[in-house]
Design a protein around this motif. Structure first.
Motif, PDB file in Angstrom:
ATOM      1  N   VAL A  71       0.827  -1.210   0.000  1.00  5.73           N
ATOM      2  CA  VAL A  71       0.000   0.000   0.000  1.00  5.73           C
ATOM      3  C   VAL A  71       0.858   1.255   0.000  1.00  5.73           C
ATOM      4  N   THR A  72       0.542   2.167  -0.913  1.00  7.33           N
ATOM      5  CA  THR A  72       1.170   3.482  -0.910  1.00  7.33           C
ATOM      6  C   THR A  72       0.156   4.530  -0.473  1.00  7.33           C
ATOM      7  N   THR A  73       0.653   5.485   0.337  1.00  2.00           N
ATOM      8  CA  THR A  73      -0.142   6.616   0.809  1.00  2.00           C
ATOM      9  C   THR A  73       0.737   7.859   0.780  1.00  2.00           C
ATOM     10  N   LEU A  74       0.102   9.007   0.976  1.00  7.55           N
ATOM     11  CA  LEU A  74       0.839  10.275   1.005  1.00  7.55           C
ATOM     12  C   LEU A  74       0.783  10.869   2.401  1.00  7.55           C
ATOM     13  N   GLY A  75       1.964  11.245   2.943  1.00  8.09           N
ATOM     14  CA  GLY A  75       2.017  11.944   4.208  1.00  8.09           C
ATOM     15  C   GLY A  75       1.632  13.398   4.046  1.00  8.09           C
ATOM     16  N   ALA A  76       1.433  14.078   5.165  1.00  9.01           N
ATOM     17  CA  ALA A  76       1.045  15.495   5.133  1.00  9.01           C
ATOM     18  C   ALA A  76       2.110  16.352   4.463  1.00  9.01           C
ATOM     19  N   ASP A  77       3.379  15.899   4.518  1.00  9.57           N
ATOM     20  CA  ASP A  77       4.474  16.640   3.907  1.00  9.57           C
ATOM     21  C   ASP A  77       4.734  16.228   2.465  1.00  9.57           C
ATOM     22  N   GLU A  89       6.933  -0.292 -10.492  1.00  3.58           N
ATOM     23  CA  GLU A  89       7.384  -1.668 -10.725  1.00  3.58           C
ATOM     24  C   GLU A  89       6.320  -2.712 -10.405  1.00  3.58           C
ATOM     25  N   ALA A  90       5.193  -2.316  -9.844  1.00  5.53           N
ATOM     26  CA  ALA A  90       4.146  -3.274  -9.480  1.00  5.53           C
ATOM     27  C   ALA A  90       3.449  -3.802 -10.730  1.00  5.53           C
ATOM     28  N   PRO A  91       3.112  -5.081 -10.754  1.00  5.23           N
ATOM     29  CA  PRO A  91       2.418  -5.622 -11.924  1.00  5.23           C
ATOM     30  C   PRO A  91       0.996  -5.108 -12.060  1.00  5.23           C
ATOM     31  N   VAL A  92       0.336  -4.870 -10.922  1.00  5.57           N
ATOM     32  CA  VAL A  92      -1.036  -4.367 -10.896  1.00  5.57           C
ATOM     33  C   VAL A  92      -1.159  -3.382  -9.748  1.00  5.57           C
ATOM     34  N   SER A  93      -1.879  -2.296  -9.975  1.00  7.21           N
ATOM     35  CA  SER A  93      -2.140  -1.314  -8.923  1.00  7.21           C
ATOM     36  C   SER A  93      -3.610  -0.927  -8.950  1.00  7.21           C
ATOM     37  N   LEU A  94      -4.193  -0.782  -7.769  1.00  5.36           N
ATOM     38  CA  LEU A  94      -5.598  -0.410  -7.627  1.00  5.36           C
ATOM     39  C   LEU A  94      -5.681   0.948  -6.939  1.00  5.36           C
ATOM     40  N   GLU A  95      -6.200   1.941  -7.652  1.00  3.39           N
ATOM     41  CA  GLU A  95      -6.453   3.236  -7.028  1.00  3.39           C
ATOM     42  C   GLU A  95      -7.706   3.112  -6.158  1.00  3.39           C
ATOM     43  N   ASN A 150      -0.940  -1.841  -4.364  1.00  2.52           N
ATOM     44  CA  ASN A 150      -0.049  -2.376  -5.390  1.00  2.52           C
ATOM     45  C   ASN A 150       0.115  -3.866  -5.117  1.00  2.52           C
ATOM     46  N   LEU A 151      -0.186  -4.694  -6.097  1.00  7.67           N
ATOM     47  CA  LEU A 151      -0.044  -6.142  -5.931  1.00  7.67           C
ATOM     48  C   LEU A 151       1.410  -6.547  -6.162  1.00  7.67           C
ATOM     49  N   VAL A 152       1.772  -7.701  -5.642  1.00  4.81           N
ATOM     50  CA  VAL A 152       3.179  -8.103  -5.588  1.00  4.81           C
ATOM     51  C   VAL A 152       3.404  -9.353  -6.435  1.00  4.81           C
ATOM     52  N   ASP A 153       4.375  -9.272  -7.331  1.00  3.68           N
ATOM     53  CA  ASP A 153       4.767 -10.450  -8.106  1.00  3.68           C
ATOM     54  C   ASP A 153       6.140 -10.934  -7.631  1.00  3.68           C
ATOM     55  N   GLN A 162       5.455  13.166   1.516  1.00  2.74           N
ATOM     56  CA  GLN A 162       6.292  11.965   1.482  1.00  2.74           C
ATOM     57  C   GLN A 162       5.433  10.749   1.155  1.00  2.74           C
ATOM     58  N   VAL A 163       5.902   9.910   0.230  1.00  2.00           N
ATOM     59  CA  VAL A 163       5.197   8.685  -0.126  1.00  2.00           C
ATOM     60  C   VAL A 163       5.572   7.588   0.863  1.00  2.00           C
ATOM     61  N   ASN A 164       4.566   7.004   1.502  1.00  2.00           N
ATOM     62  CA  ASN A 164       4.786   5.883   2.417  1.00  2.00           C
ATOM     63  C   ASN A 164       4.377   4.598   1.721  1.00  2.00           C
ATOM     64  N   ALA A 165       5.130   3.527   1.954  1.00  4.05           N
ATOM     65  CA  ALA A 165       4.812   2.230   1.358  1.00  4.05           C
ATOM     66  C   ALA A 165       4.951   1.151   2.423  1.00  4.05           C
ATOM     67  N   ALA A 166       3.935   0.307   2.533  1.00  2.00           N
ATOM     68  CA  ALA A 166       3.954  -0.755   3.540  1.00  2.00           C
ATOM     69  C   ALA A 166       3.145  -1.941   3.032  1.00  2.00           C
ATOM     70  N   PRO A 167       3.633  -3.171   3.277  1.00  2.00           N
ATOM     71  CA  PRO A 167       2.901  -4.366   2.838  1.00  2.00           C
ATOM     72  C   PRO A 167       1.942  -4.870   3.916  1.00  2.00           C
ATOM     73  N   PHE A 168       0.804  -5.433   3.455  1.00  2.51           N
ATOM     74  CA  PHE A 168      -0.211  -5.995   4.340  1.00  2.51           C
ATOM     75  C   PHE A 168      -0.712  -7.312   3.738  1.00  2.51           C
ATOM     76  N   SER A 169      -0.775  -8.358   4.573  1.00  3.24           N
ATOM     77  CA  SER A 169      -1.366  -9.603   4.090  1.00  3.24           C
ATOM     78  C   SER A 169      -2.725  -9.872   4.719  1.00  3.24           C
TER      79      SER A 169
END
Length: 229
Positions: free
Chosen positions: A41-47, A140-146, A96-99, A49-56
């Motif tokens: 998952v990508t999100t935007l900080g208040a400043d 670089e993600a194979p699939v991304s969902l907005e 963002n899905l992971v391959d 900054q792009v944050n990225a973190a995986p979740f299962s």
């Protein structure tokens, strides 16, 4: 836990969750609910900054409306992690899905970096703009969902259930057939999360055709289905 020998000579488990330590509940659940898809998952900080973190703790929930669900966990002091805080503020995120090619970089982004450090930069990843939301996707993600937040439900001080609506899908060339909309799994090569540090490839695939009742009865020689007692 109640043990009993099964027919194979092993020990069957009958485990009540009410009195079980949460760490053991987690160990059991992630060990049996497998493989789980990974939302990077990508999100935007208040400043900005792009944050990225995986979740299962993630899956698709509905096609009408098109919804995904995410389990978000707080920090040990019960303050929200960056992903949760960013989505609460902006209401936008990208799944963002992971391959197989993205797996190692995704795993690196699970490091608990401070908010001012870019996980994507540390992992050598780049971003691409989305179309309908301000949050960028991982190039670089194979699939991304907005996605846009539909609702976030708190279950205690340290766990939130996020429901998001998918507004647009991006896919690398060759993954989605533009006419049939079918997914080419050989081109996609997604990975799934198992327990601990284990992951799975989805290369061992088999097919089963789902019959309707008429087809099943024809195959059974018109024998009616057994009725429940």
């Amino acid at each position: 836990m109640t043990d009993r020998n099964d027919e194979g000579g092993g020990v069957a488990a009958d485990i009540g969750f009410d009195a079980l330590d949460p760490a053991l509940r987690y160990k059991l659940l992630v060990g049996v609910v497998v493989p789980r898809p990974i939302a990077f998952v990508t999100t935007l900080g208040a400043d900005g900054q792009v944050n990225a973190a995986p979740f299962s703790f993630f899956n698709v929930f509905s096609e009408e409306p098109p919804l995904v669900v995410l389990g978000l966990q707080s920090k040990p002091d019960n303050s929200p992690k960056d992903t949760t805080a960013n989505i609460r503020r902006s209401g936008e995120f990208v799944v963002n899905l992971v391959d197989e090619d993205l797996a190692e970089a995704m795993n690196l982004c699970a490091v608990d970096f401070p908010p001012e450090v870019s996980e994507l930069a540390e992992a050598g990843l780049t971003t691409a703009p989305c179309t309908d939301i301000a949050v960028p996707r991982i190039a670089e993600a194979p699939v991304s969902l907005e996605c846009r937040q539909e609702m976030m439900i708190a279950f205690g001080p340290h766990r939130d259930l996020l429901i998001g609506q998918v507004v647009r899908l991006h896919a690398r060339a060759g993954i989605i057939d533009p006419v049939s909309y079918r997914t080419n799994m050989q081109a996609y090569r997604p990975v799934g999360r198992l327990a601990g540090s284990q992951y799975s490839r989805q290369s061992d695939v088999f097919s089963m055709v789902r019959e309707n009742l008429d087809e099943w009865q024809a195959r059974q020689g018109a024998r009616p289905p057994a009725r429940s007692p």
